[in-house]
Design a protein around this motif. Structure first.
Motif, PDB file in Angstrom:
ATOM      1  N   HIS A 105       0.842  -1.197   0.000  1.00  0.00           N
ATOM      2  CA  HIS A 105       0.000   0.000   0.000  1.00  0.00           C
ATOM      3  C   HIS A 105       0.885   1.259   0.000  1.00  0.00           C
ATOM      4  CE1 HIS A 105      -4.305  -1.150   0.614  1.00  0.00           C
ATOM      5  NE2 HIS A 105      -3.737  -2.317   0.869  1.00  0.00           N
ATOM      6  N   PHE A 106       1.909   1.255   0.844  1.00  0.00           N
ATOM      7  CA  PHE A 106       2.819   2.399   0.875  1.00  0.00           C
ATOM      8  C   PHE A 106       3.605   2.513  -0.427  1.00  0.00           C
ATOM      9  CE2 PHE A 106       1.959   2.585   5.401  1.00  0.00           C
ATOM     10  CZ  PHE A 106       1.980   3.952   5.633  1.00  0.00           C
ATOM     11  N   ALA A 107       3.972   1.378  -1.008  1.00  0.00           N
ATOM     12  CA  ALA A 107       4.679   1.410  -2.294  1.00  0.00           C
ATOM     13  C   ALA A 107       3.801   2.032  -3.378  1.00  0.00           C
ATOM     14  CB  ALA A 107       5.095  -0.005  -2.698  1.00  0.00           C
ATOM     15  N   ALA A 108       2.513   1.721  -3.353  1.00  0.00           N
ATOM     16  CA  ALA A 108       1.581   2.332  -4.317  1.00  0.00           C
ATOM     17  C   ALA A 108       1.550   3.837  -4.136  1.00  0.00           C
ATOM     18  CB  ALA A 108       0.177   1.739  -4.145  1.00  0.00           C
ATOM     19  N   GLY A 109       1.483   4.285  -2.893  1.00  0.00           N
ATOM     20  CA  GLY A 109       1.478   5.717  -2.617  1.00  0.00           C
ATOM     21  C   GLY A 109       2.754   6.400  -3.072  1.00  0.00           C
ATOM     22  N   PHE A 110       3.904   5.776  -2.799  1.00  0.00           N
ATOM     23  CA  PHE A 110       5.190   6.372  -3.203  1.00  0.00           C
ATOM     24  C   PHE A 110       5.351   6.387  -4.714  1.00  0.00           C
ATOM     25  CE2 PHE A 110       6.689   5.311   1.209  1.00  0.00           C
ATOM     26  CZ  PHE A 110       6.885   6.630   1.598  1.00  0.00           C
ATOM     27  N   LEU A 111       4.920   5.333  -5.393  1.00  0.00           N
ATOM     28  CA  LEU A 111       5.017   5.305  -6.852  1.00  0.00           C
ATOM     29  C   LEU A 111       4.157   6.396  -7.475  1.00  0.00           C
ATOM     30  CD1 LEU A 111       5.996   3.985  -9.479  1.00  0.00           C
ATOM     31  CD2 LEU A 111       3.998   2.480  -9.343  1.00  0.00           C
ATOM     32  N   VAL A 112       2.932   6.515  -6.999  1.00  0.00           N
ATOM     33  CA  VAL A 112       2.043   7.561  -7.520  1.00  0.00           C
ATOM     34  C   VAL A 112       2.611   8.942  -7.182  1.00  0.00           C
ATOM     35  CG1 VAL A 112      -0.265   8.574  -7.308  1.00  0.00           C
ATOM     36  CG2 VAL A 112       0.001   6.094  -7.570  1.00  0.00           C
ATOM     37  N   LEU A 113       3.183   9.098  -6.000  1.00  0.00           N
ATOM     38  CA  LEU A 113       3.793  10.375  -5.631  1.00  0.00           C
ATOM     39  C   LEU A 113       4.948  10.726  -6.576  1.00  0.00           C
ATOM     40  CD1 LEU A 113       3.815  12.728  -3.589  1.00  0.00           C
ATOM     41  CD2 LEU A 113       5.487  11.407  -2.262  1.00  0.00           C
ATOM     42  N   ALA A 114       5.775   9.748  -6.907  1.00  0.00           N
ATOM     43  CA  ALA A 114       6.897   9.997  -7.814  1.00  0.00           C
ATOM     44  C   ALA A 114       6.408  10.415  -9.202  1.00  0.00           C
ATOM     45  CB  ALA A 114       7.773   8.745  -7.919  1.00  0.00           C
ATOM     46  N   VAL A 115       5.407   9.720  -9.709  1.00  0.00           N
ATOM     47  CA  VAL A 115       4.874  10.053 -11.034  1.00  0.00           C
ATOM     48  C   VAL A 115       4.192  11.416 -11.025  1.00  0.00           C
ATOM     49  CG1 VAL A 115       3.165   9.383 -12.781  1.00  0.00           C
ATOM     50  CG2 VAL A 115       4.642   7.646 -11.754  1.00  0.00           C
ATOM     51  N   THR A 116       3.367  11.669 -10.015  1.00  0.00           N
ATOM     52  CA  THR A 116       2.625  12.929  -9.987  1.00  0.00           C
ATOM     53  C   THR A 116       3.546  14.120  -9.715  1.00  0.00           C
ATOM     54  OG1 THR A 116       1.994  12.585  -7.662  1.00  0.00           O
ATOM     55  CG2 THR A 116       0.420  11.889  -9.360  1.00  0.00           C
ATOM     56  N   PHE A 117       4.606  13.923  -8.941  1.00  0.00           N
ATOM     57  CA  PHE A 117       5.532  15.034  -8.752  1.00  0.00           C
ATOM     58  C   PHE A 117       6.334  15.299 -10.019  1.00  0.00           C
ATOM     59  CE2 PHE A 117       6.078  17.400  -4.767  1.00  0.00           C
ATOM     60  CZ  PHE A 117       4.845  17.098  -4.261  1.00  0.00           C
ATOM     61  N   GLY A 118       6.552  14.260 -10.826  1.00  0.00           N
ATOM     62  CA  GLY A 118       7.139  14.488 -12.140  1.00  0.00           C
ATOM     63  C   GLY A 118       6.218  15.345 -12.995  1.00  0.00           C
ATOM     64  N   LEU A 119       4.926  15.028 -12.946  1.00  0.00           N
ATOM     65  CA  LEU A 119       3.942  15.830 -13.677  1.00  0.00           C
ATOM     66  C   LEU A 119       3.866  17.250 -13.122  1.00  0.00           C
ATOM     67  CD1 LEU A 119       1.112  13.181 -14.066  1.00  0.00           C
ATOM     68  CD2 LEU A 119       2.558  14.124 -15.887  1.00  0.00           C
ATOM     69  N   PHE A 120       3.973  17.383 -11.799  1.00  0.00           N
ATOM     70  CA  PHE A 120       3.978  18.711 -11.182  1.00  0.00           C
ATOM     71  C   PHE A 120       5.186  19.518 -11.656  1.00  0.00           C
ATOM     72  CE2 PHE A 120       5.726  21.246  -7.608  1.00  0.00           C
ATOM     73  CZ  PHE A 120       4.766  22.237  -7.568  1.00  0.00           C
ATOM     74  N   ALA A 121       6.350  18.880 -11.710  1.00  0.00           N
ATOM     75  CA  ALA A 121       7.565  19.576 -12.143  1.00  0.00           C
ATOM     76  C   ALA A 121       7.462  20.035 -13.593  1.00  0.00           C
ATOM     77  CB  ALA A 121       8.779  18.668 -11.963  1.00  0.00           C
ATOM     78  N   LEU A 122       6.719  19.288 -14.400  1.00  0.00           N
ATOM     79  CA  LEU A 122       6.522  19.653 -15.799  1.00  0.00           C
ATOM     80  C   LEU A 122       5.379  20.651 -15.984  1.00  0.00           C
ATOM     81  CD1 LEU A 122       6.914  16.109 -17.389  1.00  0.00           C
ATOM     82  CD2 LEU A 122       8.569  18.003 -17.476  1.00  0.00           C
TER      83      LEU A 122
END
Length: 169
Positions: free
Chosen positions: A53-70
């Motif tokens: 569950h935490f891995a899902a949260g961290f993976l989504v956080l990594a992807v969405t922060f990439g989108l945020f940075a862009l």
């Protein structure tokens, strides 16, 4: 009771605050993560499942922060999406949540863009609920889509299924 109250409250709060202020407070995501961390072990969830569950949260956080940075996503949306993914876990419910929220977000975006181009926007643009929708310089309050998507998928999520099974016995 926390399973039935906290997640839905946070989804509603995030959607409404995004409508009114175009922001999602950090406390919403922090509350979701904290309550999950407290409740998950009490449900009998084993450590490996909790870790996924935490891995899902961290993976989504990594992807969405990439989108945020862009510049493709707001920071509050990214944090809310990651915290919500934590509650869904690495399973079909996460995929359903992402697909449903994306679909609702697409419809919301089309509706807001059509509203902004319509004469109605100039008449209703001063309304507290519609002012951000009418302003073409604002982005799309995607917290609305995330909140609705979360509320639609959450009843079938592992924690709710567990809680309902406990109530039935």
């Amino acid at each position: 009771a926390l399973i039935f109250v906290v997640f839905p409250f946070c989804m509603l709060f995030a959607a409404i605050s995004d409508i009114l202020s175009m922001t999602i407070a950090n406390r919403v995501s922090v509350l979701l993560v904290t309550v999950f961390a407290l409740v998950a072990p009490l449900t009998g969830m084993d450590w490996a499942t909790c870790g996924w569950h935490f891995a899902a949260g961290f993976l989504v956080l990594a992807v969405t922060f990439g989108l945020f940075a862009l510049g493709g996503m707001g920071g509050g949306d990214a944090k809310l999406l990651a915290a919500t993914s934590l509650w869904m876990g690495f399973n079909i419910h996460l995929v359903e949540y992402l697909v449903v929220s994306t679909f609702i977000g697409g419809l919301l975006t089309l509706a807001i863009l059509a509203y902004r181009k319509s004469p109605l926007a100039s008449f209703t643009g001063h309304n507290p609920f519609l002012r951000h929708f009418a302003d073409e310089t604002n982005g799309i309050p995607y917290g609305i889509a995330l909140g609705i998507g979360g509320l639609l998928i959450y009843p079938d999520s592992p924690l709710v299924v567990w809680a309902l099974a406990r109530l039935a016995t």
